[in-house]
Motif scaffolding. Sequence first.
Motif, PDB file in Angstrom:
ATOM      1  N   ALA A   1       4.432   5.729   4.998  1.00 58.61           N
ATOM      2  CA  ALA A   1       5.115   5.352   3.811  1.00 58.61           C
ATOM      3  C   ALA A   1       3.790   4.961   2.286  1.00 58.61           C
ATOM      4  N   GLY A   2       2.983   5.846   2.952  1.00 64.15           N
ATOM      5  CA  GLY A   2       1.551   5.355   1.751  1.00 64.15           C
ATOM      6  C   GLY A   2       0.531   3.922   1.901  1.00 64.15           C
ATOM      7  N   ILE A   3       0.763   4.220   0.274  1.00 62.89           N
ATOM      8  CA  ILE A   3      -0.013   2.478  -0.085  1.00 62.89           C
ATOM      9  C   ILE A   3       1.616   1.794  -0.222  1.00 62.89           C
ATOM     10  N   ARG A   4       2.581   2.434  -0.426  1.00 60.08           N
ATOM     11  CA  ARG A   4       3.940   1.016  -1.058  1.00 60.08           C
ATOM     12  C   ARG A   4       4.760   0.246  -0.059  1.00 60.08           C
ATOM     13  N   ARG A   5       3.942   0.055   1.310  1.00 54.13           N
ATOM     14  CA  ARG A   5       4.424  -0.827   1.558  1.00 54.13           C
ATOM     15  C   ARG A   5       2.851  -1.042   2.603  1.00 54.13           C
ATOM     16  N   GLY A   6       2.306  -1.868   1.814  1.00 54.84           N
ATOM     17  CA  GLY A   6       0.817  -2.191   1.728  1.00 54.84           C
ATOM     18  C   GLY A   6      -0.061  -1.099   2.307  1.00 54.84           C
ATOM     19  N   PRO A   7      -1.500  -0.998   2.068  1.00 59.41           N
ATOM     20  CA  PRO A   7      -2.366  -0.434   3.059  1.00 59.41           C
ATOM     21  C   PRO A   7      -2.660  -0.297   4.201  1.00 59.41           C
ATOM     22  N   CYS A   8      -3.265   0.898   5.130  1.00 58.69           N
ATOM     23  CA  CYS A   8      -3.258   0.855   6.182  1.00 58.69           C
ATOM     24  C   CYS A   8      -4.799  -0.001   7.004  1.00 58.69           C
ATOM     25  N   GLN A   9      -4.844  -0.070   7.967  1.00 56.35           N
ATOM     26  CA  GLN A   9      -5.699  -0.917   8.416  1.00 56.35           C
ATOM     27  C   GLN A   9      -7.300  -0.081   8.178  1.00 56.35           C
ATOM     28  N   HIS A  10      -6.924   0.953   8.271  1.00 59.90           N
ATOM     29  CA  HIS A  10      -8.387   1.667   7.812  1.00 59.90           C
ATOM     30  C   HIS A  10      -8.777   1.136   6.232  1.00 59.90           C
ATOM     31  N   LEU A  11      -7.518   1.798   5.437  1.00 58.98           N
ATOM     32  CA  LEU A  11      -7.921   1.505   3.872  1.00 58.98           C
ATOM     33  C   LEU A  11      -8.646   0.603   3.908  1.00 58.98           C
ATOM     34  N   LEU A  12      -7.618  -1.060   4.359  1.00 54.54           N
ATOM     35  CA  LEU A  12      -8.346  -2.046   4.239  1.00 54.54           C
ATOM     36  C   LEU A  12      -9.633  -2.239   4.644  1.00 54.54           C
ATOM     37  N   ALA A  13     -10.198  -1.674   5.902  1.00 53.37           N
ATOM     38  CA  ALA A  13     -11.060  -1.666   5.680  1.00 53.37           C
ATOM     39  C   ALA A  13     -12.877  -0.756   4.870  1.00 53.37           C
ATOM     40  N   LEU A  14     -11.937  -0.412   4.727  1.00 48.73           N
ATOM     41  CA  LEU A  14     -13.193   0.583   3.690  1.00 48.73           C
ATOM     42  C   LEU A  14     -13.276  -0.212   2.505  1.00 48.73           C
ATOM     43  N   ARG A  15     -11.886  -0.489   2.472  1.00 45.74           N
ATOM     44  CA  ARG A  15     -11.997  -1.316   0.857  1.00 45.74           C
ATOM     45  C   ARG A  15     -13.064  -2.831   0.800  1.00 45.74           C
ATOM     46  N   ALA A  16     -12.671  -3.470   2.356  1.00 43.06           N
ATOM     47  CA  ALA A  16     -13.640  -4.372   2.340  1.00 43.06           C
ATOM     48  C   ALA A  16     -15.329  -4.664   1.984  1.00 43.06           C
ATOM     49  N   VAL A  17     -15.509  -3.161   2.815  1.00 45.85           N
ATOM     50  CA  VAL A  17     -16.687  -2.696   2.808  1.00 45.85           C
ATOM     51  C   VAL A  17     -17.172  -2.503   1.208  1.00 45.85           C
TER      52      VAL A  17
END
Lengths: 568, 589
Positions: free
Chosen positions: A527-543
């Motif tokens: 679902a891409g980011i429609r159902r919330g970003p995946c763990q990898h995207l979230l982790a990359l964003r946090a860093v």
Amino acid sequence: MKLDVAYVGRSRLANEVSGTSSLRFAANVQRETVAFDAALRTPLRFREAISALHDVVISDLRFKPRNREAYQVWKKQQAARDAQLRRSAYEQLKREILQSSPEIAPDFEQKYQEKLRRYWRLRSKFSLRLMLRNPEMWRLLLPCDPVVTVADDVVLFECFSADQSSYGCLSCDRGDAFGESANLRLGTTNVDYSWAMYDHFQSLRSYRETRLQVDPGGVDVITSGGAGHHEEKIDIPDGWLRGFMQLQSAMTMPMRRVTLSRDAVYSILAWLRRHKPRTSPRAMRFELVAGQPPSIVLEPWEQRIVSQSTVHQEASAEPIRIWGARRVLALARILPLMDACDVYLLGTGLPSFWVARMGEMRLTLGLSGWTANDWSAGSALDALLPPGHVSDFRVRSAISLLQRERALSFDALQAKMICGPGDCAATLNQLALSGQVIHDLDANVFRWRQVMPLPIDMAELADVSPELVAAHELLRLRRVQINERVEQAANGQLISGRVDGQQVELVLDRDGVILRGKCACSHHHRAGIRRGPCQHLLALRAVAMRGQFTEDNNNSAWFDRLLRWSQN
Amino acid sequence: MAMDESAKELSHARELFSRGDARFVEVLRRVSDLQLLAQFADQWKVDRRSWSTEQKVEYLRGKPNCIGHQTVVKRLFKQAEADGDDAVVAVCAALFDRLVRHVRRTRYHYDWRSRSGWHEEYLAATGPALPRYRGPRVVRDSVTGKQEFVGVARPDAVYFSYRTRYYLQRRAWRYFRRLAFKSPERYVAAAVLLLREYPDSDFQRGEWILDSWTLLQLAFRESQVLQFGRARIRLASGGQLSQLTAAPRFRHLWQSMEAFNQLYDLVGTAPSRLVRVWAMQMLEQDHASRMQARPPTELLQLLVSPDEDVQQFAARFLKEATGIRDIPLATWFELLETAPQSALPIVCEAMKVNVKSDQLSLAECVDLTLREPTPLAELGFSLLRTKQVKTEPEFDQIARLADLRCIALAESVADWALSLVGSKSQYDRDHVSRFFDSLSVGVRQRAWAWLEADDCPGASDPILFCRMLETPFEELRLKVIDLLERRSLPGEAQRGLVAIWTSVLLGVHRGGRQKLKATRQLARELVAYPERADQLLPVLAAAVRSVRQPEARAGLAAVVASLASNANLAQAVSHHLPELEIVSAEALL
């Protein structure tokens, strides 16, 4: 979570024979007995302050969709025929299921969670409609009965907003705000609150003596069904309790304090009232230089507001940005009473606390990182939680000390607990997260105050997104690596990196919101980011947002880091 | 297989039937074998137990969607017809009307000669949907190659053919028709039983009304709007369903006293609006005099009906009902509590006409005026205006009107009340100040209008102004600022102005124009009372430092004007506005 409350009678303004009137709060009879009965010394100031607290409760800046009522009516008519068929099919199926009495299906829990999510989605939609149409009915949906704490030196009124993003606490000095209390029992309880009570506040005048009563009368008349006895089972939304506790926990952490003059706060509010940001960035940026008046820049207009009559005493720091600034409008009503306002900042994108000082009263407005108290808010704040485990012994010791003393400063508590400051801070953080302790920012003391009748178990707080948990695990294991950052003129920045062996790309806007992403994992594939970003995207964003890993080895390292940040 | 299951279910149903168990109908509806059902129906139809008759009615009221059950329906109907069981026949007649359902559809015609086409609306017959089952027909998916069973209807899954349905409708009406000739004393009661069988859902579409053969024959046979054919009913040329009025067959039978009672009962209890309206029309046409003689308390019961048609109907007769003035006040008040929202205007209107104002005390009238729905407040206010207000306690009661909640009446009630409690002879600031503190904007606005009137007794009352300056309502504060442009406040009230200026200058929601006025007023005050600089300058500083340019300019101008008038203020200005550089006039030269 279900919260049971029971009141004898309703909170109301009672007119006495002597000509005085009493603001009589009906207290929750299912909690410890709390009593207070004293004359209001400055009823006008109290009226304005408590009305500002009401503004915090009803503050709801979530997106409100346009009114499509006519279309909905038409759609309803069209669906009426189908509904009839569905109803009969449902009845038939229900009968069959009841007769066959099947065993619980293996995916029952998952389905239950899906239905629950749907229930809350629909209920919040209904709540929005009701708020516009019938505020009285809307109040019944809200767990907005304030929590009142009567302490030795102060009386606290606490509440949490409808959109789960703002926390309000009105603290009144008992000596200056009230007269002598005829009936006094220290403690914390819920009080019945309704829209009519807000109307009663408006009738406070200096030429009529008014008393404030937290009525313990219910204790003697706890017979269910007795005259005026009413009970409510408040269905607390999952995110509500979690948001409330997160803010409580954030309050216990060391924070950077910025003092703003009343004029500066007025200018911020006046500007925000007139202007609505259409494009990102939409943050409020604090630019702090030692020895100079603090200045606040309102994005995206880059409107600079300087707090002329105050000076930032601490060391200079890089700009701190906070979002959801419109929530500060809840302070509008108390501007005429305000002496100055202390803003406590945890960092960019993290909760902030605005303490408006008004002589004998203080109003604390706590704002979560974002107006939508969602995964992004949680992810940022969770990273600040203490890394180490807090022993039960230490928790019990802190509880007994705070229960006995009612309020203790950090140093006093640490000395009595005989432990390091990191462990003491971690213990207080845990107690705040379970709703047992509140940090009185202005007095800089930790007070014993139980939000719920019983301590809140961590399991009772709503689960965070599994992707978020997995992202934290990736951060902990340091499996995130940023390869490239490319500034984009229109869209913020493009970040590419490697997370857990996967090549990940991410586009963040100027507010740090994920606009687009690319990842090969199954969650993103579905679902891409429609159902919330995946763990990898979230982790990359946090860093990418933090710029570095902030994992600490123990509570002391964690506390030292926060303390350094708050002081430099 | 299906046969075995049906046999099992039927034996279960037989057991329940013999025991008189309430689950009997539910189990019977699961049986789908035609032969077995026919055998059982022969046994059931002759069962004389009252429980058995109740089960027949319940069964026939069920949805006609059970395969193979047409045989049971037909047997029960014929037996009831033979036995003269009006209740069962009435249920059957309503069921048969429900089986005929037409929907409007559009079809396209093309005339090849003129090479033109047109769309035409027609009524297409539909029927109750019967369940399909996974039959032996197998198809192969052309893409996946997978074999799938296809749902097909069983050959016996037809709940009567359309011809039979029309026939059953005609036969059901025949029963009632013959009853009218053979036993006219039973006809009305039987017809009422039938009329009660139609819920509103039976008439969701206009065409479904035309499908209800028995109902139309019974209630509208003589109508000019309808054209009755051999098996179908159509609208007459130029006729519309909205023109349909009660025109029953055998009208003379509906004119008796017993029929009047039955019709009256139908008005309150018939489940469908069509039948209720029909009954009301019948009462108006044939029983107008009896309706007028009806006790008004009974009409009041109709008045609180949830159906607006019934309310209007009751209201029409209530006006002329005899003895309506004798209804006790308690009954009226009870009615006000129980009446639905839509009936309140009618109840209040009736009460206004039939209740004398001296029956209510002044306090009761005020209580009524303070209530929320507009009709109630209007009623209370109309009664209140007839009262004489003379004593102090009575003026206290009038002052309570400041708590008015009805928005529609706020201004008129406030004007009236202030004309009493705010008159020169009766002026009492305790009474009047309540109107300034009212939660209703309309009341506050009228209170301000009262204050601005030429001969207002409160215009020079400092205590009234002192109280008003404590208002939490922004629009009153702004009005005070406007007032200060024209005149000063009396006496002590002048001292409370700093709070108003502060509130207005620090208000973020409104008051752009008043802020400029407030800064000018502050400057004047500063010049007049330089000793209050420490109190006034922090307020002015908020305007000077405002992010809104007009406010900042006005604030700066006010500071400069103050300094120009009184140079001694320079020190105080430097203290409160350190960012300003004060240059003396000499230095500029």
